[in-house]
Design a protein around this motif. Sequence first.
Motif, PDB file in Angstrom:
ATOM      1  N   ILE A  48      -6.649  20.724  11.656  1.00 26.70           N
ATOM      2  CA  ILE A  48      -7.848  19.936  11.424  1.00 26.70           C
ATOM      3  C   ILE A  48      -9.091  20.820  11.498  1.00 26.70           C
ATOM      4  O   ILE A  48     -10.035  20.638  10.732  1.00 26.70           O
ATOM      5  CB  ILE A  48      -7.940  18.767  12.426  1.00 26.70           C
ATOM      6  N   ASP A  49      -9.071  21.804  12.401  1.00 29.85           N
ATOM      7  CA  ASP A  49     -10.207  22.722  12.512  1.00 29.85           C
ATOM      8  C   ASP A  49     -10.439  23.468  11.205  1.00 29.85           C
ATOM      9  O   ASP A  49     -11.574  23.614  10.750  1.00 29.85           O
ATOM     10  CB  ASP A  49      -9.976  23.725  13.637  1.00 29.85           C
ATOM     11  N   ARG A  50      -9.375  23.937  10.587  1.00 28.08           N
ATOM     12  CA  ARG A  50      -9.504  24.679   9.323  1.00 28.08           C
ATOM     13  C   ARG A  50     -10.014  23.791   8.197  1.00 28.08           C
ATOM     14  O   ARG A  50     -10.831  24.210   7.383  1.00 28.08           O
ATOM     15  CB  ARG A  50      -8.174  25.310   8.935  1.00 28.08           C
ATOM     16  N   ILE A  51      -9.524  22.566   8.146  1.00 23.50           N
ATOM     17  CA  ILE A  51     -10.001  21.624   7.125  1.00 23.50           C
ATOM     18  C   ILE A  51     -11.481  21.346   7.330  1.00 23.50           C
ATOM     19  O   ILE A  51     -12.272  21.357   6.376  1.00 23.50           O
ATOM     20  CB  ILE A  51      -9.176  20.321   7.159  1.00 23.50           C
ATOM     21  N   ALA A  52     -11.867  21.114   8.582  1.00 22.85           N
ATOM     22  CA  ALA A  52     -13.269  20.836   8.884  1.00 22.85           C
ATOM     23  C   ALA A  52     -14.154  22.033   8.527  1.00 22.85           C
ATOM     24  O   ALA A  52     -15.223  21.866   7.930  1.00 22.85           O
ATOM     25  CB  ALA A  52     -13.429  20.473  10.358  1.00 22.85           C
ATOM     26  N   LEU A  53     -13.714  23.230   8.872  1.00 25.41           N
ATOM     27  CA  LEU A  53     -14.500  24.419   8.545  1.00 25.41           C
ATOM     28  C   LEU A  53     -14.591  24.621   7.039  1.00 25.41           C
ATOM     29  O   LEU A  53     -15.640  25.000   6.517  1.00 25.41           O
ATOM     30  CB  LEU A  53     -13.901  25.650   9.221  1.00 25.41           C
ATOM     31  N   THR A  54     -13.519  24.336   6.317  1.00 28.25           N
ATOM     32  CA  THR A  54     -13.544  24.445   4.861  1.00 28.25           C
ATOM     33  C   THR A  54     -14.550  23.471   4.260  1.00 28.25           C
ATOM     34  O   THR A  54     -15.334  23.830   3.376  1.00 28.25           O
ATOM     35  CB  THR A  54     -12.146  24.181   4.272  1.00 28.25           C
ATOM     36  N   LEU A  55     -14.553  22.231   4.761  1.00 29.08           N
ATOM     37  CA  LEU A  55     -15.516  21.250   4.277  1.00 29.08           C
ATOM     38  C   LEU A  55     -16.951  21.663   4.594  1.00 29.08           C
ATOM     39  O   LEU A  55     -17.859  21.473   3.781  1.00 29.08           O
ATOM     40  CB  LEU A  55     -15.218  19.876   4.866  1.00 29.08           C
ATOM     41  N   LEU A  56     -17.159  22.263   5.761  1.00 28.49           N
ATOM     42  CA  LEU A  56     -18.502  22.728   6.105  1.00 28.49           C
ATOM     43  C   LEU A  56     -18.944  23.885   5.221  1.00 28.49           C
ATOM     44  O   LEU A  56     -20.120  23.994   4.872  1.00 28.49           O
ATOM     45  CB  LEU A  56     -18.584  23.124   7.569  1.00 28.49           C
ATOM     46  N   ILE A  57     -18.015  24.743   4.863  1.00 25.59           N
ATOM     47  CA  ILE A  57     -18.349  25.836   3.937  1.00 25.59           C
ATOM     48  C   ILE A  57     -18.751  25.263   2.581  1.00 25.59           C
ATOM     49  O   ILE A  57     -19.738  25.694   1.982  1.00 25.59           O
ATOM     50  CB  ILE A  57     -17.168  26.814   3.815  1.00 25.59           C
ATOM     51  N   ILE A  58     -17.999  24.279   2.105  1.00 22.93           N
ATOM     52  CA  ILE A  58     -18.346  23.623   0.839  1.00 22.93           C
ATOM     53  C   ILE A  58     -19.741  22.999   0.943  1.00 22.93           C
ATOM     54  O   ILE A  58     -20.576  23.151   0.046  1.00 22.93           O
ATOM     55  CB  ILE A  58     -17.291  22.561   0.465  1.00 22.93           C
ATOM     56  N   GLY A  59     -20.002  22.311   2.038  1.00 27.21           N
ATOM     57  CA  GLY A  59     -21.315  21.704   2.240  1.00 27.21           C
ATOM     58  C   GLY A  59     -22.428  22.743   2.305  1.00 27.21           C
ATOM     59  O   GLY A  59     -23.504  22.555   1.732  1.00 27.21           O
ATOM     60  N   GLY A  60     -22.165  23.841   2.987  1.00 30.94           N
ATOM     61  CA  GLY A  60     -23.164  24.900   3.077  1.00 30.94           C
ATOM     62  C   GLY A  60     -23.456  25.540   1.736  1.00 30.94           C
ATOM     63  O   GLY A  60     -24.616  25.822   1.404  1.00 30.94           O
ATOM     64  N   LEU A  61     -22.410  25.772   0.955  1.00 33.73           N
ATOM     65  CA  LEU A  61     -22.611  26.335  -0.379  1.00 33.73           C
ATOM     66  C   LEU A  61     -23.372  25.360  -1.269  1.00 33.73           C
ATOM     67  O   LEU A  61     -24.213  25.768  -2.081  1.00 33.73           O
ATOM     68  CB  LEU A  61     -21.271  26.713  -1.008  1.00 33.73           C
ATOM     69  N   ASN A  62     -23.080  24.072  -1.124  1.00 32.30           N
ATOM     70  CA  ASN A  62     -23.806  23.075  -1.901  1.00 32.30           C
ATOM     71  C   ASN A  62     -25.287  23.072  -1.525  1.00 32.30           C
ATOM     72  O   ASN A  62     -26.157  23.048  -2.397  1.00 32.30           O
ATOM     73  CB  ASN A  62     -23.196  21.687  -1.705  1.00 32.30           C
ATOM     74  N   TRP A  63     -25.587  23.100  -0.225  1.00 33.97           N
ATOM     75  CA  TRP A  63     -26.987  23.145   0.200  1.00 33.97           C
ATOM     76  C   TRP A  63     -27.660  24.426  -0.275  1.00 33.97           C
ATOM     77  O   TRP A  63     -28.854  24.416  -0.626  1.00 33.97           O
ATOM     78  CB  TRP A  63     -27.094  23.026   1.714  1.00 33.97           C
TER      79      TRP A  63
END
Length: 75
Positions: free
Chosen positions: A2-17
């Motif tokens: 779950i940690d890896r999935i969450a970090l992946t989603l945060l990376i996607i969000g950061g790249l989007n921002w």
Amino acid sequence: MIDRIALTLLIIGGLNWGSIGIFQFDLVGFIGGGQTGVVSRIIYILVALAAIWCVTLLFRDSRTTFMDEAEISAT
């Protein structure tokens, strides 16, 4: 896991921002049919939930190592 999935989603969000800040282009909105599109809103919600989950990473005991976990599961 779950940690890896969450970090992946945060990376996607950061790249989007980053793309919004640099290029004024919302990639998630573009893919999901606009900022109010159902797919976009689901992605935004998942990124927000991932951020909330990752807050817990700040408060976890970092002294636990992979070897400690292996020893615990072996007993």
